[in-house]
Scaffold this active site. Structure first.
Site, short mmCIF file in Angstrom:
data_model
loop_
_atom_site.label_atom_id
_atom_site.label_comp_id
_atom_site.label_asym_id
_atom_site.label_seq_id
_atom_site.Cartn_x
_atom_site.Cartn_y
_atom_site.Cartn_z
N GLU A 95 -21.58 17.46 -45.69
CA GLU A 95 -21.08 17.21 -44.33
C GLU A 95 -22.21 17.21 -43.32
O GLU A 95 -22.19 16.46 -42.33
CB GLU A 95 -20.03 18.27 -43.96
CG GLU A 95 -18.74 18.15 -44.77
CD GLU A 95 -18.10 16.79 -44.62
OE1 GLU A 95 -17.89 16.35 -43.48
OE2 GLU A 95 -17.81 16.16 -45.65
N TRP A 124 -23.62 13.81 -43.63
CA TRP A 124 -22.80 12.82 -42.91
C TRP A 124 -23.20 12.78 -41.43
O TRP A 124 -23.30 11.71 -40.82
CB TRP A 124 -21.32 13.18 -43.01
CG TRP A 124 -20.57 12.55 -44.13
CD1 TRP A 124 -20.07 13.15 -45.23
CD2 TRP A 124 -20.19 11.16 -44.24
NE1 TRP A 124 -19.42 12.24 -46.03
CE2 TRP A 124 -19.47 11.01 -45.44
CE3 TRP A 124 -20.39 10.04 -43.43
CZ2 TRP A 124 -18.96 9.79 -45.87
CZ3 TRP A 124 -19.88 8.82 -43.85
CH2 TRP A 124 -19.17 8.70 -45.04
N TRP A 148 -5.65 -6.80 -31.34
CA TRP A 148 -4.91 -5.56 -31.16
C TRP A 148 -3.71 -5.77 -30.23
O TRP A 148 -3.80 -6.54 -29.27
CB TRP A 148 -5.81 -4.49 -30.56
CG TRP A 148 -7.04 -4.17 -31.36
CD1 TRP A 148 -8.32 -4.52 -31.07
CD2 TRP A 148 -7.09 -3.42 -32.59
NE1 TRP A 148 -9.18 -4.05 -32.03
CE2 TRP A 148 -8.45 -3.37 -32.98
CE3 TRP A 148 -6.14 -2.80 -33.39
CZ2 TRP A 148 -8.88 -2.70 -34.13
CZ3 TRP A 148 -6.56 -2.14 -34.54
CH2 TRP A 148 -7.90 -2.09 -34.90
N ASN A 177 -10.44 17.96 -39.54
CA ASN A 177 -11.01 16.66 -39.88
C ASN A 177 -10.03 15.77 -40.64
O ASN A 177 -9.96 14.56 -40.41
CB ASN A 177 -12.29 16.84 -40.70
CG ASN A 177 -13.04 15.52 -40.87
OD1 ASN A 177 -13.40 14.88 -39.89
ND2 ASN A 177 -13.23 15.10 -42.11
N TRP A 224 -9.34 0.76 -31.89
CA TRP A 224 -9.95 2.05 -32.22
C TRP A 224 -10.75 2.63 -31.06
O TRP A 224 -10.89 3.85 -30.93
CB TRP A 224 -10.85 1.91 -33.46
CG TRP A 224 -12.00 0.95 -33.32
CD1 TRP A 224 -12.02 -0.37 -33.65
CD2 TRP A 224 -13.31 1.24 -32.79
NE1 TRP A 224 -13.25 -0.93 -33.38
CE2 TRP A 224 -14.06 0.04 -32.84
CE3 TRP A 224 -13.91 2.38 -32.28
CZ2 TRP A 224 -15.39 -0.05 -32.41
CZ3 TRP A 224 -15.24 2.30 -31.84
CH2 TRP A 224 -15.96 1.11 -31.91
N TRP A 238 -14.18 7.20 -36.28
CA TRP A 238 -13.16 6.24 -35.85
C TRP A 238 -13.35 4.89 -36.52
O TRP A 238 -12.39 4.25 -36.96
CB TRP A 238 -13.17 6.10 -34.32
CG TRP A 238 -12.24 7.08 -33.70
CD1 TRP A 238 -12.55 8.32 -33.20
CD2 TRP A 238 -10.83 6.93 -33.56
NE1 TRP A 238 -11.41 8.94 -32.76
CE2 TRP A 238 -10.34 8.12 -32.95
CE3 TRP A 238 -9.93 5.93 -33.87
CZ2 TRP A 238 -8.99 8.31 -32.68
CZ3 TRP A 238 -8.58 6.11 -33.59
CH2 TRP A 238 -8.13 7.30 -33.00
#
Length: 490
Positions: A287, A290, A318, A353, A371, A394
């Protein structure tokens, strides 16, 4: 000789390379500076929770400095003006800071460097917000990685190669007394900055941050890193570190977090739970990787903060229904796992998360809302809101980003709840109106017979909303929406 250390998102004394450099170069004659700049305080994506957490962290930092014979100098104004004025007042020979990676920070810092060159003042810029910098981890042909798994392998190998360097811990430096100046401010309350906080947030600062890290890596603690791999996807369980706000503001150094994990790996014995513990530690280190990965994406591809990493998805049509967006923000969608997560955000300025992935998928692929609307809302609400990680998460969920979830993989909010909150503990914590709903109905309460609704005191459509969309129908619409612009064949 006086040096200024410009604190930004490195609100700590320990493991602070730029602060350490300033202290060495000035023999302790350091002016610790923090600037309250309205360009940040009033920015559309700046939220009340982060400002309140930051104020807490500044108070903690000031107390630590005062214990060492110094204090935090706080000024408000345009960054260039504040630094120019303070350099002229003090005759400072140098200014040190730690690098930030957003496009805004890069432009601002370049302007400050140019100003200081004109003033004949030295600068020293260090890396501390990441473990490995955006240019450290490259493919074999020198390009930045755009997929996490090979990045992770290279990142982990480099960590081992640089282990001696990364294990080096910088102690808080010694300081000499800072003189008072008329422009110096007391650290304001959030209210002084026009901020009203309605959420409950953790205490900010290096002191509580270090305490949280120490507790998480204590294998004897009730909820330690040892159970991270098995528990991190269960939002009802206290299985995550909750260190993200402290990493966001640099109250805890990323390298300190890595160092603590590596030391644990060296100490794990061959006991009964050794394999589980090692797996959990490595998962948590992943993590941290990441986090570095998303920073290098933002550094090399800054357009991601405005547009899709994969440009074909900028053409998505959208629907952007404002009423649906409002229901999502308020936790009134009729899908309990989504609503519980959004109410957690509204109450705590934080969200688990796994829940972040669920609500992001729901917004983009069930509600068919851009988004960027969700990304902006999260930045306004999250105490740990971080441009790189928030954007990366996202775009992953929306299927528009680097290493993204494929667009045709669409989370079912009911099955996600059943899988990751099987007894509905998380749902009931944030949706008390569903407290008496049986486990078999808690993730799809609209399927309860009317008699069962009356028995448990929740009539759907009155006490809790019916689903605002039909997942199966919206899934097909989302697939058509994405298929129209995607080059990926099903």
């Amino acid at each position: 000789m006086i040096w200024i250390h410009w604190f930004r998102r490195d609100l700590r004394l320990r493991d602070n390379p730029a602060l350490y450099t300033a202290a060495i170069r000035s023999n302790g004659h350091v002016i610790p500076l923090f600037i309250l700049d309205d360009a940040i305080l009033r920015a559309p994506r700046t939220g009340a929770a982060r400002i309140a957490f930051m104020i807490d962290a500044l108070r903690d930092l000031d107390a630590s400095l005062r214990a060492r014979g110094s204090r935090l100098v706080v000024r408000r104004g345009r960054t260039l003006d504040v630094i120019r004025d303070l350099v002229r007042e003090t005759g400072a020979a140098g200014v040190a800071w730690n690098r930030d990676y957003t496009p805004f920070a890069r432009r601002r810092d370049a302007q400050v460097e140019a100003l200081l060159r004109d003033l004949n003042v030295e600068t020293s810029i260090s890396e501390e917000a990441v473990i490995l910098g955006p240019d450290d981890v490259r493919t074999g042909d020198g390009r930045p990685y755009a997929v996490y798994t090979p990045y992770w392998r290279r990142w982990r190998a480099l960590v081992e190669q640089r282990r001696d360097e990364l294990q080096h811990e910088l102690e808080p430096p010694l300081f000499r007394q800072v003189s008072d100046h008329d422009a110096d401010l007391a650290i304001p309350d959030a209210a002084d900055l026009g901020i009203t906080l309605s959420q409950h947030i953790p205490p900010g600062g290096e002191t509580p941050g270090n305490a949280r890290l120490a507790s998480f890596v204590d294998l004897g603690a009730a909820h330690s890193i040892a159970g991270y791999a098995d528990g991190r996807d269960l939002p009802a369980e206290p299985a995550t570190s909750r260190l993200s706000p402290y990493l966001r503001f640099g109250c805890v150094a990323p390298r300190a977090a890595l160092r603590a994990a590596l030391r644990l790996l060296d100490r794990v014995d061959d006991g009964q739970n050794a394999e589980r513990t090692v797996r959990s530690i490595e998962t948590w280190i992943g993590e941290l990787a990441w986090r570095d990965f998303y920073y290098q994406i933002m550094w090399h591809y800054p357009h991601v903060l405005q547009r899709s990493f994969k440009p074909q998805y900028d053409a998505l049509s959208w629907e952007n229904d404002l009423a649906l967006f409002d229901a999502w923000k308020k936790g009134r969608t009729g899908y309990p796992i989504v609503d519980a997560a959004m109410r957690q955000l509204n109450q705590e300025a934080w969200m688990h998360n796994r829940a972040r992935m669920i609500v992001a998928s729901f917004l983009t692929k069930d509600l068919l809302i851009d988004w960027r609307w969700g990304e902006r809302h999260f930045m306004q609400q999250l105490v740990d809101g971080d441009h790189a990680a928030n954007n990366g998460g996202w775009q992953w969920s929306a299927g528009t980003g680097t290493d993204a979830q494929p667009y045709f993989r669409i989370f079912n909010p009911v099955s996600q709840g059943q899988k990751f909150d099987p007894q509905g503990m998380y749902v009931r914590r944030y949706l008390p109106e569903l407290a008496q709903v049986a486990d078999r109905y808690v993730h799809a309460p609209w399927t309860m017979p009317p008699a069962e609704q009356r028995r448990c005191g929740v009539v759907i459509g009155r006490d809790y909303p019916a689903p605002i969309v039909d997942h199966a129908e919206r899934r097909m619409r989302a697939l058509a929406l994405y298929r129209a612009v995607s080059s990926v064949a099903l």
